[in-house]
Scaffold this active site. Structure first.
Site, PDB file in Angstrom:
ATOM      1  N   SER A   1       0.352  -1.331  -0.009  1.00  0.00           N
ATOM      2  CA  SER A   1      -0.323  -0.006   0.013  1.00  0.00           C
ATOM      3  C   SER A   1       0.905   1.127   0.116  1.00  0.00           C
ATOM      4  CB  SER A   1      -0.859  -0.084   1.143  1.00  0.00           C
ATOM      5  OG  SER A   1      -1.369   1.419   1.258  1.00  0.00           O
TER       6      SER A   1
ATOM      7  N   TYR B   1      -3.839  -0.882   9.865  1.00  0.00           N
ATOM      8  CA  TYR B   1      -3.892  -1.060   7.905  1.00  0.00           C
ATOM      9  C   TYR B   1      -2.121  -0.415   8.060  1.00  0.00           C
ATOM     10  CZ  TYR B   1      -4.491  -1.230   3.596  1.00  0.00           C
ATOM     11  OH  TYR B   1      -4.674  -0.963   2.090  1.00  0.00           O
TER      12      TYR B   1
HETATM   13  P1  NAP Z   1     -11.916  -5.425  -1.718  1.00  0.00           P
HETATM   14  O1  NAP Z   1     -12.489  -4.777  -2.541  1.00  0.00           O
HETATM   15  O2  NAP Z   1     -12.599  -5.067  -0.018  1.00  0.00           O
HETATM   16  O3  NAP Z   1     -12.024  -6.294  -1.522  1.00  0.00           O
HETATM   17  C1  NAP Z   1     -11.039  -7.747  -0.378  1.00  0.00           C
HETATM   18  C2  NAP Z   1     -10.788  -9.158  -0.434  1.00  0.00           C
HETATM   19  O4  NAP Z   1     -10.143  -9.379   0.640  1.00  0.00           O
HETATM   20  C3  NAP Z   1     -12.616  -9.603  -0.695  1.00  0.00           C
HETATM   21  O5  NAP Z   1     -12.249 -10.565  -2.270  1.00  0.00           O
HETATM   22  C4  NAP Z   1     -12.369 -10.617   0.666  1.00  0.00           C
HETATM   23  O6  NAP Z   1     -13.040 -11.196   0.417  1.00  0.00           O
HETATM   24  C5  NAP Z   1     -10.925 -11.095   1.025  1.00  0.00           C
HETATM   25  N1  NAP Z   1     -11.327 -10.719   2.792  1.00  0.00           N
HETATM   26  C6  NAP Z   1     -10.607  -9.869   3.726  1.00  0.00           C
HETATM   27  N2  NAP Z   1     -11.277  -9.868   4.911  1.00  0.00           N
HETATM   28  C7  NAP Z   1     -10.886 -11.728   4.329  1.00  0.00           C
HETATM   29  C8  NAP Z   1     -10.854 -12.216   5.104  1.00  0.00           C
HETATM   30  N3  NAP Z   1     -10.901 -12.542   6.661  1.00  0.00           N
HETATM   31  N4  NAP Z   1     -10.425 -13.962   4.244  1.00  0.00           N
HETATM   32  C9  NAP Z   1     -10.607 -13.962   3.567  1.00  0.00           C
HETATM   33  N5  NAP Z   1     -10.359 -12.733   2.784  1.00  0.00           N
HETATM   34  C10 NAP Z   1     -11.243 -12.037   2.916  1.00  0.00           C
HETATM   35  O7  NAP Z   1     -10.506  -4.665  -1.316  1.00  0.00           O
HETATM   36  P2  NAP Z   1      -9.073  -3.949  -2.117  1.00  0.00           P
HETATM   37  O8  NAP Z   1      -9.215  -2.533  -1.981  1.00  0.00           O
HETATM   38  O9  NAP Z   1      -9.908  -4.957  -3.644  1.00  0.00           O
HETATM   39  O10 NAP Z   1      -8.197  -4.192  -1.569  1.00  0.00           O
HETATM   40  C11 NAP Z   1      -7.270  -5.667  -2.277  1.00  0.00           C
HETATM   41  C12 NAP Z   1      -6.239  -5.087  -1.452  1.00  0.00           C
HETATM   42  O11 NAP Z   1      -4.977  -3.954  -1.687  1.00  0.00           O
HETATM   43  C13 NAP Z   1      -5.781  -5.372   0.036  1.00  0.00           C
HETATM   44  O12 NAP Z   1      -4.935  -5.621   0.825  1.00  0.00           O
HETATM   45  C14 NAP Z   1      -5.955  -3.567   0.685  1.00  0.00           C
HETATM   46  O13 NAP Z   1      -5.299  -3.477   1.581  1.00  0.00           O
HETATM   47  C15 NAP Z   1      -4.839  -3.626  -0.690  1.00  0.00           C
HETATM   48  N6  NAP Z   1      -4.835  -2.119  -1.056  1.00  0.00           N
HETATM   49  C16 NAP Z   1      -6.458  -1.650  -1.210  1.00  0.00           C
HETATM   50  C17 NAP Z   1      -6.023  -0.502  -1.970  1.00  0.00           C
HETATM   51  C18 NAP Z   1      -7.389   0.454  -2.182  1.00  0.00           C
HETATM   52  O14 NAP Z   1      -7.179   1.864  -3.432  1.00  0.00           O
HETATM   53  N7  NAP Z   1      -8.207  -0.026  -2.626  1.00  0.00           N
HETATM   54  C19 NAP Z   1      -5.089   0.196  -2.293  1.00  0.00           C
HETATM   55  C20 NAP Z   1      -3.871  -0.198  -1.812  1.00  0.00           C
HETATM   56  C21 NAP Z   1      -3.356  -1.185  -1.096  1.00  0.00           C
HETATM   57  P3  NAP Z   1     -14.994 -11.798   0.589  1.00  0.00           P
HETATM   58  O15 NAP Z   1     -15.274 -10.744  -0.175  1.00  0.00           O
HETATM   59  O16 NAP Z   1     -14.939 -13.168   0.626  1.00  0.00           O
HETATM   60  O17 NAP Z   1     -14.883 -10.534   1.824  1.00  0.00           O
END
Ligand code: NAP
Length: 253
Positions: A145, A158
């Site tokens: 991140s 986080y």
């Molecule tokens: P998201 O839309 O909230 O999706 C999160 C994913 O993680 C979902 O598939 C969810 O599965 C899974 N997950 C969460 N908790 C879990 C658990 N306990 N066991 C199994 N699966 C779990 O998030 P995103 O934005 O795509 O983020 C993905 C990654 O990128 C994360 O590591 C986040 O920190 C990182 N990131 C995101 C951003 C951003 O701006 N969006 C920026 C930097 C980094 P379910 O559908 O089953 O809940």
């Protein structure tokens, strides 16, 4: 030919959090490059599976709650039973909790650290052992991140977890490169997913964030496709321990 080095035909990739958001995009990018996909998560990832299969690749859904590292052996076993091997691990699943530092609860600390760092560590360890046993190297890509570099505000667990991911990426590379295993991370900028829904629906925060992104827009899952295929392929074989920002220039400001 250089483009051949990006191909992932015949490879098997585990992607955590593949049901939606960035994980779905990462899974589809790897499938488009040729890999079969194991999607790990709590909720149904049928839409991802359908899209992977439409690309002519196989898809296995493994239901697992990454809050508890006890799920790790099952993920590895089911992958090996279905596809016989593992070539790529993308540790994407992650959660965020927001509260003032002085009010931050133990629950919000533990939940985030467990998913974002502890289970990431133990799943990586289990998969690295498989890579070593297979004797053909392997690729691990963590999703870090901007908060691997910056502190942020009201996101104590986080920022701690994502800074930990960046450090762990380097340690793992140092120890695993000798086995032909590449360990790197991708640090996405501000991406339009459920994870950032609260920020995007806050008009003031949204305007402030957009004004600071040189590219002038939120990122989308497809923006990570090139980076994940590169780091998962032979094309990236001499890249080790690096956290690659894909952030529209955010860190350059
Ligand atoms: P998201 O839309 O909230 O999706 C999160 C994913 O993680 C979902 O598939 C969810 O599965 C899974 N997950 C969460 N908790 C879990 C658990 N306990 N066991 C199994 N699966 C779990 O998030 P995103 O934005 O795509 O983020 C993905 C990654 O990128 C994360 O590591 C986040 O920190 C990182 N990131 C995101 C951003 C951003 O701006 N969006 C920026 C930097 C980094 P379910 O559908 O089953 O809940």
């Amino acid at each position: 030919m250089i483009l051949d080095q990006f191909k992932l035909d015949g490879k098997v990739a585990i992607v955590t959090g593949a049901s939606r958001g960035l994980g779905k995009g990462l899974a589809l990018a790897l499938a488009e490059a040729g890999a079969d996909i194991v999607g790990v998560g709590v909720s149904n990832s049928a839409a991802t599976g359908k899209a992977v299969e439409a690309l002519g690749r196989r898809y296995l859904e493994v239901t697992a709650d990454l809050t508890d590292k006890a799920c790790v052996a099952d993920i590895v076993d089911k992958t090996k039973t279905a596809f016989g091997r593992i070539d790529i691990l993308v540790n994407n699943a992650g959660i965020i909790r927001r509260n003032d530092f002085v009010d931050f609860s133990e629950q919000d600390w533990d939940d985030v650290m467990d998913v974002n760092l502890k289970t990431l560590f133990f799943l990586s360890q289990a998969v690295a052992r498989e890579f070593i046993a297979q004797g053909e190297g392997g690729k691990i890509v963590h999703i870090a991140s901007m908060l691997s570099y910056q502190g942020g505000i009201r996101v104590a667990s986080y920022t701690s977890s994502k800074s930990g991911v960046k450090g762990l990426t380097m340690l793992m590379a140092n120890e695993l490169a000798q086995h032909g295993i590449n360990v790197n991370a991708i640090a996405p900028g501000y991406m339009a997913t459920d994870n950032t829904e609260a920020l995007r629906s806050d008009e003031q925060r949204n305007t402030e964030i957009l004004a600071r992104i040189p590219a002038g827009r939120w990122g989308i899952a497809e923006d990570l496709a090139g980076a994940v295929v590169y780091l998962s392929s032979d094309a990236g074989s001499y890249v080790q321990g690096h956290t690659l920002a894909v952030d529209g220039g955010w860190l350059a400001r």
